[in-house]
Design a protein around this motif. Structure first.
Motif, mmCIF file in Angstrom:
data_model
loop_
_atom_site.group_PDB
_atom_site.id
_atom_site.type_symbol
_atom_site.label_atom_id
_atom_site.label_comp_id
_atom_site.label_asym_id
_atom_site.label_seq_id
_atom_site.Cartn_x
_atom_site.Cartn_y
_atom_site.Cartn_z
ATOM 1 N N LEU A 169 -3.664 -1.675 -13.338
ATOM 2 C CA LEU A 169 -3.668 -2.604 -12.463
ATOM 3 C C LEU A 169 -3.373 -3.972 -13.057
ATOM 4 N N VAL A 170 -3.807 -5.374 -11.926
ATOM 5 C CA VAL A 170 -3.675 -6.133 -11.680
ATOM 6 C C VAL A 170 -4.652 -6.919 -12.062
ATOM 7 N N THR A 171 -4.926 -7.998 -12.625
ATOM 8 C CA THR A 171 -6.005 -8.594 -12.740
ATOM 9 C C THR A 171 -5.718 -9.800 -11.569
ATOM 10 N N THR A 172 -7.489 -10.114 -10.949
ATOM 11 C CA THR A 172 -6.833 -11.294 -10.308
ATOM 12 C C THR A 172 -8.370 -12.259 -10.095
ATOM 13 N N ASN A 173 -8.285 -13.063 -9.194
ATOM 14 C CA ASN A 173 -9.727 -13.900 -9.486
ATOM 15 C C ASN A 173 -11.535 -13.224 -8.560
ATOM 16 N N GLY A 174 -11.563 -12.624 -8.983
ATOM 17 C CA GLY A 174 -12.996 -11.544 -8.037
ATOM 18 C C GLY A 174 -11.507 -10.863 -6.943
ATOM 19 N N CYS A 175 -13.509 -9.953 -6.549
ATOM 20 C CA CYS A 175 -12.233 -8.769 -5.704
ATOM 21 C C CYS A 175 -12.320 -9.540 -4.184
ATOM 22 N N MET A 176 -12.561 -10.380 -4.028
ATOM 23 C CA MET A 176 -12.011 -10.696 -2.611
ATOM 24 C C MET A 176 -10.749 -11.628 -2.777
ATOM 25 N N ASN A 177 -10.641 -12.551 -3.866
ATOM 26 C CA ASN A 177 -9.093 -12.853 -3.970
ATOM 27 C C ASN A 177 -7.655 -11.353 -4.347
ATOM 28 N N ALA A 178 -8.900 -9.644 -5.235
ATOM 29 C CA ALA A 178 -7.922 -9.052 -4.202
ATOM 30 C C ALA A 178 -7.228 -8.424 -3.023
ATOM 31 N N LEU A 179 -8.621 -8.273 -2.154
ATOM 32 C CA LEU A 179 -8.294 -8.017 -1.541
ATOM 33 C C LEU A 179 -7.522 -8.733 -0.146
ATOM 34 N N ALA A 180 -7.245 -10.112 -0.539
ATOM 35 C CA ALA A 180 -6.733 -11.272 -0.106
ATOM 36 C C ALA A 180 -5.038 -10.901 -0.177
ATOM 37 N N LEU A 181 -4.938 -10.249 -1.373
ATOM 38 C CA LEU A 181 -3.027 -10.439 -2.262
ATOM 39 C C LEU A 181 -3.099 -9.052 -1.201
ATOM 40 N N CYS A 182 -3.650 -7.850 -1.313
ATOM 41 C CA CYS A 182 -3.540 -6.936 -0.846
ATOM 42 C C CYS A 182 -2.795 -6.986 0.958
ATOM 43 N N LEU A 183 -3.920 -7.349 1.834
ATOM 44 C CA LEU A 183 -3.736 -7.963 2.838
ATOM 45 C C LEU A 183 -2.418 -8.410 3.043
ATOM 46 N N MET A 184 -2.734 -9.309 1.899
ATOM 47 C CA MET A 184 -0.933 -10.936 2.430
ATOM 48 C C MET A 184 0.157 -9.699 1.790
ATOM 49 N N ALA A 185 0.343 -8.889 1.231
ATOM 50 C CA ALA A 185 1.364 -8.174 0.447
ATOM 51 C C ALA A 185 1.552 -6.854 1.933
ATOM 52 N N LEU A 186 1.165 -6.524 2.419
ATOM 53 C CA LEU A 186 0.515 -5.692 3.740
ATOM 54 C C LEU A 186 0.963 -5.601 5.106
ATOM 55 N N THR A 187 0.787 -6.922 5.551
ATOM 56 C CA THR A 187 0.540 -7.252 6.801
ATOM 57 C C THR A 187 1.180 -8.791 6.986
ATOM 58 N N LYS A 188 1.360 -9.356 8.486
ATOM 59 C CA LYS A 188 1.842 -10.146 8.545
ATOM 60 C C LYS A 188 0.754 -10.533 9.864
ATOM 61 N N ARG A 189 0.807 -12.108 10.669
ATOM 62 C CA ARG A 189 0.310 -12.759 11.388
ATOM 63 C C ARG A 189 0.546 -12.116 13.049
ATOM 64 N N GLY A 190 -0.720 -11.379 13.310
ATOM 65 C CA GLY A 190 -0.356 -10.306 15.204
ATOM 66 C C GLY A 190 -0.895 -8.409 14.262
ATOM 67 N N ASP A 191 -0.455 -7.650 13.579
ATOM 68 C CA ASP A 191 -0.767 -6.639 12.987
ATOM 69 C C ASP A 191 -3.117 -6.737 13.423
ATOM 70 N N THR A 192 -2.349 -5.740 13.590
ATOM 71 C CA THR A 192 -4.013 -5.187 13.361
ATOM 72 C C THR A 192 -4.466 -4.257 12.269
ATOM 73 N N ILE A 193 -5.525 -4.308 11.897
ATOM 74 C CA ILE A 193 -6.643 -3.314 10.635
ATOM 75 C C ILE A 193 -7.996 -3.428 10.767
ATOM 76 N N ALA A 194 -8.352 -1.985 10.425
ATOM 77 C CA ALA A 194 -9.274 -1.954 11.253
ATOM 78 C C ALA A 194 -10.284 -1.921 9.487
ATOM 79 N N LEU A 195 -11.127 -1.869 9.745
ATOM 80 C CA LEU A 195 -12.787 -2.357 9.428
ATOM 81 C C LEU A 195 -13.662 -1.277 9.535
ATOM 82 N N GLU A 196 -14.838 -1.059 8.578
ATOM 83 C CA GLU A 196 -15.783 -0.704 8.749
ATOM 84 C C GLU A 196 -16.996 -1.352 9.927
ATOM 85 N N LYS B 123 -5.176 -8.747 13.987
ATOM 86 C CA LYS B 123 -6.107 -8.501 15.162
ATOM 87 C C LYS B 123 -6.914 -7.252 14.506
ATOM 88 N N VAL B 124 -8.692 -6.955 14.747
ATOM 89 C CA VAL B 124 -9.500 -6.137 13.572
ATOM 90 C C VAL B 124 -9.842 -4.878 14.344
#
Length: 470
Positions: free
Chosen positions: A175-202, A219-220
């Protein structure tokens, strides 16, 4: 088959039939003895099935007669329709609407159905204050020093220990602690994507996630969902060649409140792993279940480190503390590097205090009360909707979490309703906030985290009257 698994499976099966209308209000259910004989379980185990359903207000017992499907008014309302987003990636967010709604945060003069957090009246504020004082005393230099990059050891150890409840088997080193869950999601997206990539969401999706994706230049692609079972796996399969990452909220997604069945979670994890597509799992609401057991996570089925599991106490204990975490699997080093760049360290005193709150058992005690209150709030709100809202209104039947999704007849525009309601000092979240597409204009999300009072019931009655006038 283990008795515990059998009991849970049967209770969930009956619950699903009630929620989807297969079993109708007032219908008689099998007797305890018959259920016991049919499934080869003890009478006591069969009784547990009915007690669980009764706790969810789905069934009611009648002396000398047995158990019947509950006749609560809200159970007569149909479920919202399954979403049908177009399979085209875009990044057009309703920025003005979102900004307007969230600008009402903290306003004591409004009834905030729009902000998805539990009211301070439902939180153990006095106990948390004591933990802060204790943490200041116990930490070296009063907590003024940086803590390790990976985060507070006590907090990580307790989050790891709690993962056993959902078959996560995490270690504190995962585990790695973060400043709330939104910070955790942001770190994940920055680690895994670059501008112009496409993400799938509900679809519908929490506005904060939509805004985060857009801000990172992604892109969503919105994926169709069912109001009870969640994401449409067949629809997701069609999008796989186009996406870089998938981000899901499988346990009590806001705004619909569904919980993906375990079989669906397992299938999605295997599917994404086969395509080498990382899955970011937002499990912020997982602890607020209305049933007797904490649901499993997608991470429970992860065998390759492909699921980045994110969580926090923002929706359960202390929204303003901003305490979160991520179990990033094989992407741990990328997350640690980004945390160092963006925040260096989490807040030592706050993380120590929350870690100790979990360690002493106070958190679980608090959760038991919170879950019961939220479920009762949902039922009260839903009954008021059944009494006061326009004919043809549909509502979700959340299995946990903080959200109630309302779908009005097509003639009702909830953007207009939002403006009218504000004049009555009521704030709602219009459905258009939860998508980047031209949909959900006749929908809204209501937070069920407000203490139930006669005044709150009156506000819902006023809301229903306003909707009838549109």
């Amino acid at each position: 088959m283990k008795k515990e698994f059998l009991y849970s499976e049967i209770a969930n099966n009956i619950a699903d039939k009630i929620k989807t209308g297969v079993l109708k209000a007032g219908e008689r259910l099998p007797s305890v003895r018959k259920l016991s004989e049919e499934h080869g379980m003890s009478v006591n185990t069969a009784k547990r099935v009915f007690l669980e359903l009764e706790a969810q207000s789905l069934v009611q017992s009648k002396p000398q007669s047995g158990y019947f499907v509950s006749t609560l008014n809200y159970l007569k309302l149909p479920l919202p329709e399954a979403s049908q987003p177009v399979p085209v990636a875009n990044n057009r967010e309703p920025d003005a609407l979102i900004s307007g709604v969230y600008s009402t945060m903290g306003r004591s003069d409004l009834t905030l159905f729009s902000i998805g957090v539990p009211s301070g009246n439902l939180l153990p504020l006095a106990k948390l204050k004591k933990e802060i004082v204790l943490a200041t005393r116990e930490l070296k230099e009063g907590g003024t020093e940086y803590e390790p990059l990976q985060g507070n050891v006590k907090l990580r150890r307790m989050v790891a220990a709690r993962s056993l409840a959902w078959k996560g088997s995490l270690k504190e080193s995962d585990l790695v602690t973060t400043n709330g869950c939104m910070n955790a999601l942001a770190l994940c997206l920055m680690a895994l994507t670059k501008r112009g990539d496409t993400i799938a969401l509900e679809s519908p999706c929490y506005p904060g996630i939509l805004q985060l994706a857009v801000s990172l230049g992604l892109k969503v692609l919105e994926v169709a969902t069912h109001p009870v079972t969640g994401i449409d796996i067949a629809a997701l399969k069609k999008l796989l060649p186009k996406i870089t990452v998938c981000l899901l909220v499988p346990n009590f997604n806001t705004p619909l409140g569904y919980c993906m069945p375990d079989a669906n979670k397992k299938e999605v994890v295997a599917l994404l792993a086969a395509y080498n597509i990382p899955l970011i799992e937002d499990d912020t609401y997982g602890d607020i279940h209305f049933g007797s057991e904490r649901p499993k996570c997608c991470k429970s089925f992860d065998r390759h480190g492909n699921v980045l599991w994110c969580g926090s106490v923002s929706k359960t204990l202390a929204p303003g503390y901003r305490v979160g975490w991520v179990a990033p699997g094989r992407y741990k080093e990328q997350i640690l590097k980004l945390k160092l760049i963006h925040s260096v360290s989490s807040t030592s005193v706050i993380n120590e205090a929350v870690g100790n709150f979990l360690l002493t058992g106070k958190y679980e005690h608090h959760l038991r009360h919170l879950r019961r209150t939220l479920q009762e709030n949902y039922q009260q709100c839903a009954d008021a909707i059944a009494d006061y809202f326009p004919e043809g209104t549909r509502i979700s039947r959340p299995q946990g979490g903080l959200a109630l999704w309302v779908e009005f007849p097509k003639t009702v525009d909830t953007g207009e309703l939002y403006n009218d309601a504000l004049k009555k000092r009521i704030s709602i979240s219009p459905g258009r906030m939860f998508t980047l597409q031209n949909q959900f204009h006749n929908c809204m999300r209501l937070c069920i985290g407000l203490p139930w009072t006669d005044e709150l019931k009156l506000k819902l009655k006023q809301l229903g009257a306003l909707a009838k006038m549109i």
